[in-house]
Structures are given as structure tokens and as C-alpha cells.
Motif scaffolding. Sequence first.
Motif, short mmCIF file in Angstrom:
data_model
loop_
_atom_site.label_atom_id
_atom_site.label_comp_id
_atom_site.label_asym_id
_atom_site.label_seq_id
_atom_site.Cartn_x
_atom_site.Cartn_y
_atom_site.Cartn_z
N ILE A 44 30.12 18.73 30.71
CA ILE A 44 30.66 17.53 31.33
C ILE A 44 31.59 16.80 30.37
CG2 ILE A 44 30.06 15.20 32.11
CD1 ILE A 44 27.56 16.40 33.39
N ILE A 45 31.13 16.61 29.14
CA ILE A 45 31.92 15.89 28.14
C ILE A 45 33.26 16.60 27.88
CG2 ILE A 45 32.01 15.13 25.74
CD1 ILE A 45 30.15 13.50 27.55
N HIS A 47 34.83 18.65 29.91
CA HIS A 47 35.67 18.55 31.10
C HIS A 47 36.35 17.18 31.18
CE1 HIS A 47 33.86 22.24 32.78
NE2 HIS A 47 34.95 22.26 33.53
N VAL A 48 35.63 16.13 30.77
CA VAL A 48 36.23 14.80 30.73
C VAL A 48 37.41 14.78 29.76
CG1 VAL A 48 35.87 12.39 30.05
CG2 VAL A 48 34.14 13.57 31.40
N ALA A 49 37.24 15.45 28.62
CA ALA A 49 38.31 15.51 27.61
C ALA A 49 39.56 16.17 28.16
CB ALA A 49 37.81 16.25 26.38
N LEU A 51 40.30 16.59 31.34
CA LEU A 51 40.80 15.77 32.45
C LEU A 51 41.71 14.67 31.92
CD1 LEU A 51 40.78 14.82 35.43
CD2 LEU A 51 38.72 13.52 34.89
N LEU A 52 41.27 14.00 30.86
CA LEU A 52 42.08 12.94 30.26
C LEU A 52 43.39 13.50 29.71
CD1 LEU A 52 39.40 10.80 28.37
CD2 LEU A 52 40.65 10.20 30.45
N ILE A 186 37.27 16.71 38.59
CA ILE A 186 36.42 15.57 38.97
C ILE A 186 35.25 16.04 39.84
CG2 ILE A 186 36.33 13.44 40.32
CD1 ILE A 186 39.23 12.91 39.43
N LEU A 189 32.74 17.89 37.76
CA LEU A 189 31.98 16.93 36.97
C LEU A 189 30.86 16.32 37.79
CD1 LEU A 189 34.77 14.94 35.06
CD2 LEU A 189 33.08 16.47 34.07
N PHE A 214 34.73 16.62 21.60
CA PHE A 214 35.53 15.90 22.60
C PHE A 214 36.95 15.66 22.08
CE2 PHE A 214 37.33 12.09 24.45
CZ PHE A 214 37.01 12.18 25.80
#
Length: 255
Positions: A44-45, A47-49, A51-52, A186, A189, A214
Motif C-alpha cells: 500500500i505504501i 503504491h501511494v508513492a 501514485l503521487l 487508487i 489501494l 517510500f
Amino acid sequence: MDIFYLAVLGLVQGLCEFLPISSSGHLVLLSNLFNIEDSLFVSIILHVATLLAVVIVLRKEVWQIIRHPFSNEAINIYIATIPTAIIVLILMPIVNLSFGGGFLAISFLISALLLLFSEHYYKKKEASFQKDFSYKNALIMGVAQGLAVFPGISRSGTTICAGLLSGAKKEDSAKFSFLMSIPIIILSLLMEIFKIIVQKEPISVNVIGLIISFAIAFVIGILSIKLMLKLTQKLSFKWFSLYLLAIAVLTLILI
């Protein structure tokens, strides 16, 4: 997980998520080689990276879509996302089995052959390719994105190739490939968060290592997106294909 392994995961996620070589395939390969079980929280972490990273690099396009939710660009995103979501839900039971790594070499090989074929097709047909990106291109790329859910089959590579084979230009296919990844990242996630809640997976992770991972995924993700946007205009996909052929052979030997 120790700091070194987390840093490697961040590097692989940031680099392979946007280059046409499959981040999920490389992560599964690493997990098998180091005999380390995947962590949903770490996934998850990371994927957030990434995505940003997409949002930062394509901030103008993302902002335009947010401001004009019924523009052609926004509708293209909707058209691509719907078939992707449907196909992924249908294939999910098979996909879960594939993360064991049994079909990884074959998946890498499929990605390699797809890149080679689409590059050859593009060179032959480039002069006749359309100027404007259409709903048809978006739909075909959305279907391709759904089929690329298996580890080893590159999401970015498959969608860009689908764009080329449907008559879209290389640079348009590459940019849309990254934009259409935003809703899917998203959704993935949300699915992973749901799994953690349902499975009540205990979260135990090296905080410093996760922060480093990250940061690496985010920075490398930005660089790899920019690199890929430039490479699609100048570099042949055959070099990525040769790499995938090599990694397929390596995977066959090691797993």
C-alpha cells in the motif's frame, strides 16, 4: 523486513511500475529469491508513492481532468477504467494463484513478445496513425490494462502496446497509460486496505526502512515516468523486450 530489502522494494516499484518490464513480476521474483512473504501494508505504501509520482509529473493533465470531469480526456479515463475493473474482478481468483510465481517466466516472455510485435507494427503503420486520441483507443487500452493484472505482464507496456496497435501515437499512448493508472492504483489501494481490515493482518514494519522505501519509490517513479515519456519518442521497445527475455530465462532457472 530489514532496511536493505525495503529499499530494494522501493527501487523496484519506482522503476518497474512505469517502465514496460512489470513491477509486480519483479517483486514476486524478489520475494521468491529472498524467501520473504509479501506485506500488504508495504505494498500500500509503495503504491501511494508511485501514485503521487504520477500526479506530480502529470499535474497539469490531472488538474484539467479534475476541473473538467466531462471533457474528452476525463471520459477517456472513465472508458478505460470500467473494463479494467470488470476484467480484474473476473480474473481475480486466477490472479491470486499466479502470485506464487509459477507462471512468472511465461508472463515475462509474453510481455517481451508483445513489445517486439507492437514496435514492428508501429514502424510499418506509423504514417497512417491518427492525430487525435479516441474513445476506441481508451477502451482497447482499458481492456489491455485489465488483462495485464498478472505478475510479469507489464501494465504500462501492455497498455502502451494496445494504444499503438489501436492506431494511437506512441507519445499519446504513453501519457494516457500513466494517467489511466491513477484510478486503478487508487482502487487497488482500497482493495488492499480492505484485505488488511478483513484479514486483520498485524502491521509490523521497520518504520525507518519504510520511509526510505517510500522516498526511493517516489523519486525513482518520477524519474522513470519522465524517462519513459522521452524514450517512447526516441527508443525502440526492442531493448526492453531483450531485457524481459533475459529475465524470463533467469526466472525459469531460479524459480
